[in-house]
Structure formats: structure tokens, C-alpha cells
Design a protein around this motif. Structure first.
Motif, PDB file in Angstrom:
ATOM      1  N   ALA A  24       7.629  -0.210  -5.340  1.00  0.00           N
ATOM      2  CA  ALA A  24       6.748   0.891  -4.959  1.00  0.00           C
ATOM      3  C   ALA A  24       7.503   2.217  -4.948  1.00  0.00           C
ATOM      4  O   ALA A  24       6.960   3.257  -5.348  1.00  0.00           O
TER       5      ALA A  24
ATOM      6  N   GLN B  52      -2.796   5.644  -2.777  1.00  0.00           N
ATOM      7  CA  GLN B  52      -2.401   5.719  -4.179  1.00  0.00           C
ATOM      8  C   GLN B  52      -2.286   4.339  -4.822  1.00  0.00           C
ATOM      9  O   GLN B  52      -2.563   4.183  -6.004  1.00  0.00           O
ATOM     10  N   THR B  53      -1.858   3.365  -4.045  1.00  0.00           N
ATOM     11  CA  THR B  53      -1.650   2.019  -4.583  1.00  0.00           C
ATOM     12  C   THR B  53      -2.069   0.988  -3.556  1.00  0.00           C
ATOM     13  O   THR B  53      -1.818   1.153  -2.366  1.00  0.00           O
TER      14      THR B  53
ATOM     15  N   ILE C  77      -1.899  -3.346  -3.535  1.00  0.00           N
ATOM     16  CA  ILE C  77      -1.576  -4.584  -4.247  1.00  0.00           C
ATOM     17  C   ILE C  77      -1.782  -5.750  -3.290  1.00  0.00           C
ATOM     18  O   ILE C  77      -0.882  -6.115  -2.515  1.00  0.00           O
TER      19      ILE C  77
ATOM     20  N   THR D  54       0.847  -1.194   0.000  1.00  0.00           N
ATOM     21  CA  THR D  54       0.000   0.000   0.000  1.00  0.00           C
ATOM     22  C   THR D  54       0.885   1.248   0.000  1.00  0.00           C
ATOM     23  O   THR D  54       1.964   1.265   0.592  1.00  0.00           O
TER      24      THR D  54
END
Length: 290
Positions: free
Chosen positions: A212, A79-80, A82, A70
Motif C-alpha cells: 500500500a 482510495q483503496t 482490498i 484500506t
């Protein structure tokens, strides 16, 4: 070549052995606010946990959490994300069971464990004993920690709404950790790493700190030559690749990190993050490690 982004691990790096951020480290990070260099947390911890440390010191920054699963910007926006797939989780559980190892399961809705409450208390007591000043305080901290964990028998008992991002095993013999890593190497869709010799951590192969961090830097238009990474353990390895211009190992780092690093700093007990910021960003450039 200048440093525009600093990505720092927490445990064993920014945090001292008592799991606190030293006054020197705090002061150095605050000095960066007067420069064009951004400070970023890059940790295996959960977002709310990592953020609590920084907010307590009045520091606002971005976060790469759960070993890269994250990513949150400095305003707290996700923003992310996974997660592990259902197949990933099933493979992990099967392999953990084959070694008779309990799982800590980090999800979108909190932490779950297949440990018994007694086992988890024992592990927590060993891990936290150096961080408290008295036996009574230690037991209070352990009870508070246990209240944040949900005890389950297997992953089948996870609620449907809980997305799994990371699975950990703790208090494992180092030789068993090595065997498990070898077993997981046959599952290229998974990334296996360790924060210390007696634990193992599993994420999606695309959920790694270095991956990341590259995406984070790219989003901000920052060249990897201008990124400094600070770390100490195996789960920092993806941040210690040649693409990053300034890879800095703590004096207390595992051999794999010390050997991969271009530069070295002092230990986490000696304010190594502050030393690196002062020397590499705010002062003169030390000699590169050979």
C-alpha cells in the motif's frame, strides 16, 4: 537523497506504552508541516480508530489502515479497499477452528468476535491494564470497548453487507502463533503477520503495509528512495524491504525489524519517532545501521 514521505506505524512506534502520542512526537510531526515532507499513518488499526488519535492532536494526515487493506487520503477520501474474499474467510475460519482459536473480524461495518463477552473482557483487561490509572477507570474503559464489538458464533452470522478486511486472533501461545503462520504459508493468497508475539493477523496477500505504501508514494510521484518507514513488529516487515530508502527500527522492535532496518531510533517510550524526525529529516544524518 531526501525524505519526502514518512510512514509510521502506531502501536509500539508512534504510541507510547500507555497508548498515547507523546508531546515530543506531536511537536516533531507538526514541524514537518513547515517542510516538504508528508507524514502518513501506516497501521493495523481501523481508520476511524487511527484518525481519532491524530485528530485529537490537531494533526491532519493520510492513513494506510488494517495493515494495508484500506487507504484514505488526508481529506478522508477512501482510495483503496482490498477485502478478504469469501474463500479467504472460509479458509481462515477453518484453520482458526482447528486450533480452537477465537476470531476478531474487522469489517466495513465494525468489529465482530467469536469470543464470549467474558473472554473478550479478560483479553481487554490484560491489554489495557497499563493504560489506565485506576481499577475503576480500567473497568469503565473495558465496558466502553465491549460496546464497540458485536458478539457472534461464526462468520455465517455476519450481516451480508459487512465486508471483511482483516481477521485477528489474540492471547495465543507464541508457539501456536508460529504453527498457525506455518499453516497459513500454504495459502499464498493470504498474508499472516503479528503485532506482538501472542497474536496473528490475516489479510489479503495484496493488503500489506509495504504494498500500500508503494502505491501511495507512486500516486504522489515520490521515489521510494525518499520514503522513511518507522515500525517495530512483524506486521511492519513489508515496509522494511530494500526498496525504501530510510527504514528505521524502534529500539523496542522485534528482531526481524531490527535486522532488516537500515537505521535505528529510540524506543516508543523514549519518543523514538520524534528522535528520528529530528535526526533524519530536520537535523544531521546519523550513521547507517550495519
Amino acid at each position: 537523497m531526501s525524505i519526502r514521505l514518512i510512514a509510521s506505524d502506531m502501536d509500539g512506534t508512534l504510541l507510547n506504552p500507555q497508548a498515547r502520542i507523546s508531546a515530543a512526537n506531536i511537536e516533531a510531526i507538526r514541524k514537518l508541516e513547515q517542510t516538504d515532507t508528508e507524514f502518513l499513518i501506516c497501521t493495523g488499526r481501523e481508520y476511524h480508530d487511527a484518525k481519532a488519535f491524530m485528530e485529537a492532536e490537531g494533526i491532519t494526515c493520510g492513513y494506510i489502515c488494517l495493515s494495508g487493506a484500506t487507504v484514505h487520503d488526508k481529506n478522508g477520501r477512501a482510495q483503496t479497499k482490498i477485502p478478504l474474499t469469501a474463500g479467504n474467510a472460509a479458509d481462515i475460519e477453518r484453520i482458526f477452528n482447528s486450533y480452537s482459536i477465537n476470531m476478531d473480524i474487522l469489517t466495513s461495518h465494525g468489529r465482530y468476535t467469536t469470543c464470549s463477552r467474558e473472554q473478550k473482557a479478560k483479553i481487554a483487561r490484560s491489554f489495557l491494564s497499563r493504560r489506565t490509572s485506576s481499577p475503576a477507570e480500567l473497568e469503565q474503559v473495558i465496558e466502553q470497548y465491549l460496546e464497540t464489538v458485536t458478539f457472534i458464533e461464526s462468520m455465517e452470522k455476519l450481516p451480508e453487507y459487512a465486508t471483511v478486511f482483516k481477521v485477528c486472533g489474540n492471547d495465543i501461545l507464541p508457539e501456536t502463533v508460529m504453527e498457525m503462520k506455518k499453516t497459513f504459508s500454504y495459502h499464498p493468497e493470504l498474508a499472516a503477520a503479528s503485532s506482538f508475539p501472542t497474536n496473528i493477523e490475516l489479510t489479503n496477500a495484496n493488503a500489506q503495509k509495504g504494498i500500500a505504501l508503494k502505491a501511495y508514494a507512486d500516486l504522489r510521484g515520490i521515489s521510494l528512495d525518499d520514503v522513511m518507514t518507522l515500525g517495530d513488529s512483524d506486521n511492519d516487515s513489508s515496509m522494511f524491504t530494500p526498496e525504501f530508502g530510510w527504514t528505521v527500527a524502534m529500539a523496542n522492535a522485534m528482531p526481524c525489524i531490527r535486522d532488516a532496518a537500515k537505521y535505528h531510533t529510540k524506543s516508543n517510550e523514549e519518543d523514538g519517532v520524534a528522535w528520528a524526525i529530528e535526526q533524519f529529516v530536520l537535523g544531521q544524518e546519523p550513521k547507517k545501521h550495519n
